[in-house]
Design a protein around this motif. Structure first.
Motif, mmCIF file in Angstrom:
data_model
loop_
_atom_site.group_PDB
_atom_site.id
_atom_site.type_symbol
_atom_site.label_atom_id
_atom_site.label_comp_id
_atom_site.label_asym_id
_atom_site.label_seq_id
_atom_site.Cartn_x
_atom_site.Cartn_y
_atom_site.Cartn_z
ATOM 1 N N MET A 59 -54.829 24.419 -3.786
ATOM 2 C CA MET A 59 -54.803 25.112 -2.346
ATOM 3 C C MET A 59 -54.430 26.518 -2.518
ATOM 4 S SD MET A 59 -52.117 23.856 0.454
ATOM 5 C CE MET A 59 -52.388 22.109 0.273
ATOM 6 N N SER A 60 -55.194 27.154 -1.961
ATOM 7 C CA SER A 60 -54.941 28.722 -1.690
ATOM 8 C C SER A 60 -54.915 29.035 -0.357
ATOM 9 C CB SER A 60 -56.531 29.318 -2.298
ATOM 10 O OG SER A 60 -57.404 29.019 -1.381
ATOM 11 N N LYS A 61 -54.812 28.331 0.346
ATOM 12 C CA LYS A 61 -54.578 28.780 1.740
ATOM 13 C C LYS A 61 -53.849 27.701 2.706
ATOM 14 C CE LYS A 61 -56.948 31.700 5.639
ATOM 15 N NZ LYS A 61 -57.981 32.016 6.043
ATOM 16 N N CYS A 62 -53.114 27.991 3.704
ATOM 17 C CA CYS A 62 -52.721 27.124 4.495
ATOM 18 C C CYS A 62 -52.447 27.843 5.935
ATOM 19 C CB CYS A 62 -51.049 26.779 4.030
ATOM 20 S SG CYS A 62 -50.242 25.620 5.188
ATOM 21 N N ASN A 63 -53.227 27.492 6.674
ATOM 22 C CA ASN A 63 -53.214 28.142 8.237
ATOM 23 C C ASN A 63 -52.228 27.587 9.146
ATOM 24 O OD1 ASN A 63 -55.715 28.996 7.138
ATOM 25 N ND2 ASN A 63 -57.143 27.990 8.833
ATOM 26 N N ARG A 64 -52.062 28.522 10.111
ATOM 27 C CA ARG A 64 -50.870 27.902 11.122
ATOM 28 C C ARG A 64 -51.198 26.734 11.674
ATOM 29 N NH1 ARG A 64 -47.845 32.327 12.764
ATOM 30 N NH2 ARG A 64 -47.375 30.922 14.653
ATOM 31 N N ASP A 65 -50.081 26.073 12.080
ATOM 32 C CA ASP A 65 -49.898 24.777 12.896
ATOM 33 C C ASP A 65 -50.529 23.651 12.203
ATOM 34 O OD1 ASP A 65 -48.893 26.239 15.051
ATOM 35 O OD2 ASP A 65 -50.996 26.582 15.721
ATOM 36 N N CYS A 66 -50.266 23.800 10.650
ATOM 37 C CA CYS A 66 -50.856 22.640 10.075
ATOM 38 C C CYS A 66 -49.826 21.691 9.362
ATOM 39 C CB CYS A 66 -51.523 23.273 8.724
ATOM 40 S SG CYS A 66 -53.153 23.865 9.162
ATOM 41 N N LEU A 67 -48.512 22.151 9.397
ATOM 42 C CA LEU A 67 -47.618 21.474 9.097
ATOM 43 C C LEU A 67 -46.435 20.678 9.786
ATOM 44 C CD1 LEU A 67 -46.064 24.121 6.288
ATOM 45 C CD2 LEU A 67 -47.399 22.000 5.946
ATOM 46 N N PRO A 68 -46.311 19.554 9.918
ATOM 47 C CA PRO A 68 -45.487 18.901 10.905
ATOM 48 C C PRO A 68 -44.012 19.359 11.270
ATOM 49 C CG PRO A 68 -46.697 17.158 9.536
ATOM 50 C CD PRO A 68 -46.719 18.626 8.933
ATOM 51 N N TRP A 69 -43.516 19.424 12.342
ATOM 52 C CA TRP A 69 -42.542 20.269 12.626
ATOM 53 C C TRP A 69 -41.149 19.539 11.893
ATOM 54 C CZ3 TRP A 69 -37.962 19.063 15.320
ATOM 55 C CH2 TRP A 69 -38.043 17.979 16.089
ATOM 56 N N TYR A 70 -41.385 18.254 11.843
ATOM 57 C CA TYR A 70 -40.399 17.271 11.390
ATOM 58 C C TYR A 70 -40.189 17.210 10.129
ATOM 59 C CZ TYR A 70 -44.128 14.280 12.056
ATOM 60 O OH TYR A 70 -45.360 13.781 11.911
ATOM 61 N N THR A 71 -40.939 17.882 9.238
ATOM 62 C CA THR A 71 -40.780 17.600 7.744
ATOM 63 C C THR A 71 -39.566 18.280 7.302
ATOM 64 O OG1 THR A 71 -43.105 18.307 7.606
ATOM 65 C CG2 THR A 71 -41.972 18.532 5.625
ATOM 66 N N ARG A 72 -38.924 17.331 6.364
ATOM 67 C CA ARG A 72 -37.626 17.686 5.754
ATOM 68 C C ARG A 72 -37.832 18.034 4.429
ATOM 69 N NH1 ARG A 72 -33.732 15.096 8.929
ATOM 70 N NH2 ARG A 72 -34.270 13.934 10.444
ATOM 71 N N HIS A 73 -38.733 17.409 3.607
ATOM 72 C CA HIS A 73 -38.853 17.777 2.209
ATOM 73 C C HIS A 73 -40.210 18.158 1.897
ATOM 74 C CE1 HIS A 73 -38.392 16.133 -2.073
ATOM 75 N NE2 HIS A 73 -39.679 16.619 -2.038
ATOM 76 N N LEU A 74 -40.626 19.159 1.286
ATOM 77 C CA LEU A 74 -41.998 19.604 1.192
ATOM 78 C C LEU A 74 -42.450 20.167 -0.084
ATOM 79 C CD1 LEU A 74 -44.831 20.442 2.534
ATOM 80 C CD2 LEU A 74 -43.731 22.647 3.360
ATOM 81 N N GLU A 75 -43.235 19.764 -0.791
ATOM 82 C CA GLU A 75 -43.645 20.237 -2.214
ATOM 83 C C GLU A 75 -45.138 20.662 -2.145
ATOM 84 O OE1 GLU A 75 -42.705 17.819 -5.559
ATOM 85 O OE2 GLU A 75 -40.699 17.127 -4.694
ATOM 86 N N VAL A 76 -45.360 21.910 -2.440
ATOM 87 C CA VAL A 76 -46.549 22.602 -2.627
ATOM 88 C C VAL A 76 -46.741 23.366 -4.292
ATOM 89 C CG1 VAL A 76 -48.375 23.761 -1.222
ATOM 90 C CG2 VAL A 76 -46.503 23.008 -0.148
ATOM 91 N N SER A 77 -46.187 22.655 -4.956
ATOM 92 C CA SER A 77 -46.216 23.373 -6.576
ATOM 93 C C SER A 77 -47.696 23.293 -6.997
ATOM 94 C CB SER A 77 -45.245 22.458 -7.195
ATOM 95 O OG SER A 77 -43.771 22.345 -6.473
ATOM 96 N N GLN A 78 -47.789 23.988 -8.045
ATOM 97 C CA GLN A 78 -48.962 24.172 -8.760
ATOM 98 C C GLN A 78 -50.069 24.072 -8.194
ATOM 99 O OE1 GLN A 78 -48.683 21.753 -12.372
ATOM 100 N NE2 GLN A 78 -46.818 20.729 -11.575
ATOM 101 N N ASN A 79 -50.348 25.245 -7.053
ATOM 102 C CA ASN A 79 -51.632 25.530 -6.355
ATOM 103 C C ASN A 79 -51.739 26.822 -6.673
ATOM 104 O OD1 ASN A 79 -52.291 23.011 -4.354
ATOM 105 N ND2 ASN A 79 -50.221 23.020 -4.317
#
Length: 267
Positions: free
Chosen positions: A101-121
């Motif tokens: 993953m090289s990009k993450c646009n706005r409004d893509c992540l659920p607001w109720y997320t408690r645990h987020l891992e975006v490693s090794q991108n």
């Protein structure tokens, strides 16, 4: 707080959703627009593990009005998290490791997320959406290509791993909102030349890892970080005099630091 261990999940059959990319994108927009303000009431739909499944987006039958307790899409060629990749589905624990993953646009992540891992991108910046996740407690974005920290992290954040990036600058207000809750901050293997002022305001911090940076000194005292229990400064060009000073200053803390060699002490 420590990362939730990955556990086996109930098998779920999945396959081609029968729609081309354009059709999925159009359908996703309709689902998203209809969910604004209402996704917080979605019932949990269990766990979904789709690691290394060669997915470029979440199959449509797993989208819709669904909120998973655990959603793992790691190891899939998602490349860029754009509008429509997740549809209106989301998860309390969302795993997106090793997706290229090289990009993450706005409004893509659920607001109720408690645990987020975006490693090794291949992310070069921290997605601005992170600041709008009020329930986020754990965030791992290590092993990316992030060069600075410009966002203000959400207030409930307790664990933050930004190690193995290229960070050289930290915005002064980055940790202001979470200063009373942030307990673990990992910034090892970056390009920091001095301690960011923002870190000195994290009064709840218990573990700070700044190993393998470019620090020549550590201008901070227990008065600034009263809760600190472990401090890692190994792999930094800190002078022997400063090492001795730090050992005295942080006597009640588990301090990990390179001991000066005899040659350095003589100099």
């Amino acid at each position: 707080i420590t990362p939730e261990p990955e556990q086996p999940t109930t098998e779920m059959e999945w396959g081609d959703d029968g729609m081309d990319g354009f059709g999925v994108e159009r359908r996703d927009r309709r689902w998203n627009s209809s969910m604004i303000g209402r996704d917080r009431n979605l019932p949990l739909s269990g766990r979904l593990d789709l690691r290394e499944s060669n997915l470029k987006h979440l199959p449509f039958k797993y989208k819709g009005h669904k909120r998973y307790s655990y959603l793992n899409l790691s190891g899939n060629p998602i490349n860029a998290l754009r509008f429509g990749k997740l549809g209106s589905a989301g998860a309390d624990t969302l795993m997106l490791n090793e997706c290229g993953m090289s990009k993450c646009n706005r409004d893509c992540l659920p607001w109720y997320t408690r645990h987020l891992e975006v490693s090794q991108n291949q992310l070069k910046t921290i997605p601005s959406d992170i600041a709008n996740l009020p329930k986020l407690r754990l965030l791992k974005m290590d092993h990316n290509q992030i060069k600075d920290i410009r966002i203000s992290f959400p207030s409930n954040l307790e664990y933050l791993d930004l190690g193995h990036n290229q960070i050289s600058k930290v915005f002064n207000g980055s940790f202001k909102s979470c200063s009373t809750n942030l307990e673990v901050l990992i910034l090892d293997d970056n390009a920091l030349k001095k301690l960011p002022v923002a870190i000195r305001k994290c009064e709840a911090l218990k573990r700070l890892d700044m190993s393998n940076n470019e620090l020549s000194k550590f201008n901070c005292s227990p008065r600034h970080l009263p809760s600190l229990e472990k401090l890692d400064l190994r792999g930094n060009p800190i002078s022997p005099v400063m090492v001795e000073q730090l050992q005295r200053t942080w006597k009640g803390v588990e301090l990990l630091i390179d001991e000066p060699s005899i040659a350095e002490e003589i100099e």
